[in-house]
Enzyme design. Structure first.
Site, short mmCIF file in Angstrom:
data_model
loop_
_atom_site.label_atom_id
_atom_site.label_comp_id
_atom_site.label_asym_id
_atom_site.label_seq_id
_atom_site.Cartn_x
_atom_site.Cartn_y
_atom_site.Cartn_z
N GLY A 14 0.79 -1.23 0.00
CA GLY A 14 0.00 0.00 0.00
C GLY A 14 0.82 1.28 0.00
O GLY A 14 0.30 2.34 0.34
N SER A 15 2.09 1.19 -0.44
CA SER A 15 2.88 2.43 -0.41
C SER A 15 2.36 3.44 -1.44
O SER A 15 2.37 4.65 -1.18
CB SER A 15 4.37 2.13 -0.63
OG SER A 15 4.63 1.76 -1.95
N ASN A 16 1.89 2.95 -2.59
CA ASN A 16 1.32 3.89 -3.57
C ASN A 16 0.00 4.46 -3.05
O ASN A 16 -0.28 5.65 -3.23
CB ASN A 16 1.12 3.21 -4.92
CG ASN A 16 2.41 3.14 -5.71
OD1 ASN A 16 2.88 4.12 -6.25
ND2 ASN A 16 3.01 1.95 -5.75
N LEU A 88 -3.97 -7.04 -7.58
CA LEU A 88 -3.52 -8.18 -8.38
C LEU A 88 -4.61 -9.03 -8.99
O LEU A 88 -4.32 -10.01 -9.69
CB LEU A 88 -2.59 -9.06 -7.51
CG LEU A 88 -1.37 -8.32 -6.96
CD1 LEU A 88 -0.48 -9.26 -6.16
CD2 LEU A 88 -0.57 -7.64 -8.07
N ILE A 91 -10.03 -7.18 -13.16
CA ILE A 91 -11.22 -6.37 -12.89
C ILE A 91 -12.36 -6.85 -13.79
O ILE A 91 -12.22 -6.88 -15.02
CB ILE A 91 -10.92 -4.87 -13.16
CG1 ILE A 91 -9.74 -4.39 -12.31
CG2 ILE A 91 -12.16 -4.03 -12.89
CD1 ILE A 91 -9.97 -4.44 -10.81
N ASN A 105 -4.39 1.97 -13.74
CA ASN A 105 -3.53 0.98 -13.08
C ASN A 105 -2.07 1.45 -13.18
O ASN A 105 -1.72 2.20 -14.11
CB ASN A 105 -3.66 -0.39 -13.76
CG ASN A 105 -2.82 -1.46 -13.06
OD1 ASN A 105 -2.75 -1.49 -11.84
ND2 ASN A 105 -2.18 -2.32 -13.83
N HIS A 107 1.87 -0.17 -13.35
CA HIS A 107 2.61 -1.42 -13.56
C HIS A 107 4.11 -1.12 -13.43
O HIS A 107 4.60 -0.14 -13.99
CB HIS A 107 2.29 -1.99 -14.95
CG HIS A 107 2.92 -3.33 -15.16
ND1 HIS A 107 2.38 -4.48 -14.63
CD2 HIS A 107 4.05 -3.69 -15.80
CE1 HIS A 107 3.15 -5.51 -14.95
NE2 HIS A 107 4.17 -5.05 -15.66
N ASP A 148 -2.94 -5.56 -17.97
CA ASP A 148 -1.88 -4.70 -18.52
C ASP A 148 -2.03 -4.37 -20.00
O ASP A 148 -1.03 -4.10 -20.68
CB ASP A 148 -0.49 -5.36 -18.29
CG ASP A 148 -0.25 -5.70 -16.83
OD1 ASP A 148 -0.73 -4.94 -15.96
OD2 ASP A 148 0.41 -6.73 -16.56
N GLU A 177 7.27 5.52 -9.19
CA GLU A 177 5.83 5.38 -8.94
C GLU A 177 5.35 6.44 -7.96
O GLU A 177 4.33 7.10 -8.18
CB GLU A 177 5.53 3.98 -8.41
CG GLU A 177 5.81 2.89 -9.44
CD GLU A 177 5.37 1.51 -8.99
OE1 GLU A 177 5.16 0.66 -9.86
OE2 GLU A 177 5.23 1.26 -7.77
C1 GAR Z 1 3.83 -1.53 -7.28
O1 GAR Z 1 5.17 -1.59 -7.69
C2 GAR Z 1 2.92 -1.68 -8.47
O2 GAR Z 1 3.44 -1.14 -9.65
C3 GAR Z 1 2.84 -3.18 -8.59
O3 GAR Z 1 2.73 -3.63 -7.26
C4 GAR Z 1 3.48 -2.74 -6.42
C5 GAR Z 1 2.59 -2.38 -5.26
O4 GAR Z 1 3.29 -1.70 -4.28
N1 GAR Z 1 1.72 -3.57 -9.40
C6 GAR Z 1 1.76 -4.65 -10.17
O5 GAR Z 1 2.69 -5.40 -10.22
C7 GAR Z 1 0.48 -4.89 -10.99
N2 GAR Z 1 0.75 -5.78 -12.07
P1 GAR Z 1 2.52 -0.95 -3.12
O6 GAR Z 1 1.51 -1.94 -2.54
O7 GAR Z 1 3.58 -0.63 -2.11
O8 GAR Z 1 1.86 0.27 -3.69
#
Ligand code: GAR
Length: 201
Positions: A14-16, A88, A91, A105, A107, A148, A177
């Site tokens: 959940g950092s994003n 993951l 949808i 999304n 990626h 994707d 990101e």
């Molecule tokens: C992120 O790097 C995102 O790009 C990736 O999961 C990570 C989630 O990090 N998404 C995918 O791989 C989708 N195919 P977060 O939970 O710390 O935000």
């Protein structure tokens, strides 16, 4: 246009999600009103992160996503935009259709390379390292029912040194990101609200 209501779907750390909540706190344009996660709390850091920011993450399972309950929850919360941040599961078509041009999304690679089923999180960075790529990056794209495949909104790249291991690559991508995702969402909402005022006007 009224202040736009954003939902975030996450599956992991959940950092994003945290960056996006922080970015819009105090904004007149938009706010994060709902965060959902398909994994239980012990397996996903997103719950603790959002709680620290005053948002209780809602837990749901894959069946609730497929069966329409998640769409109901989003509708009940009057959500305008859906942001996938490390989510993951695929949808369902009904949700994609409902949030057409309002669902993004992120990626952790430069799509179309290193995308598709099974390509998520660390798996992507391992594949990039094994392929001896000289650069990688991140892609923000519209969501379609296929993994994707939606059209690209924005990409940012970073170089890979020979000495970089998978963790170094992941750190560079995560930095990109965090730098861009919330700003791109804001720009999209801004554009949509400008279009709206033209058609209203
Ligand atoms: C992120 O790097 C995102 O790009 C990736 O999961 C990570 C989630 O990090 N998404 C995918 O791989 C989708 N195919 P977060 O939970 O710390 O935000």
């Amino acid at each position: 246009m009224e202040k736009q209501r954003i939902a975030i779907l996450a599956s992991g750390s959940g950092s994003n999600a945290e960056q996006i909540i922080r970015h819009f706190s105090g904004s007149d344009l938009a706010e994060v009103v709902w965060v959902g996660c398909n994994r239980p709390e012990p397996k996903a850091g997103v719950y603790a992160r959002t709680r620290a920011l005053g948002i209780e993450t809602t837990s749901f399972n894959a069946q609730q996503l497929k069966g329409g309950s998640v769409l109901e929850m989003l509708s009940e919360s009057n959500v305008d935009w859906v942001v996938l941040a490390g989510f993951l599961l695929k949808i369902p078509t009904e949700i994609v259709a409902h949030f057409q041009s309002r669902m993004t999304n992120i990626h952790p690679a430069l799509l179309p390379d290193f995308g598709g089923k099974g390509m998520y999180g660390e798996h992507v960075h391992h594949a990039v390292k094994s392929a001896e790529c000289l650069e990688t990056g991140m892609t923000i794209h519209w969501v379609t029912p296929e993994y994707d495949k939606g059209s690209v909104i924005f990409q940012a790249a970073c170089s890979i040194e020979q000495s970089d291991d998978v963790d170094d690559i992941a750190a560079k991508v995560t930095q990109l990101e965090h730098e861009y995702y919330a700003r791109i969402i804001e720009a999209l909402i801004d554009d949509a609200s400008a279009q709206n005022s033209l058609t209203d006007g």
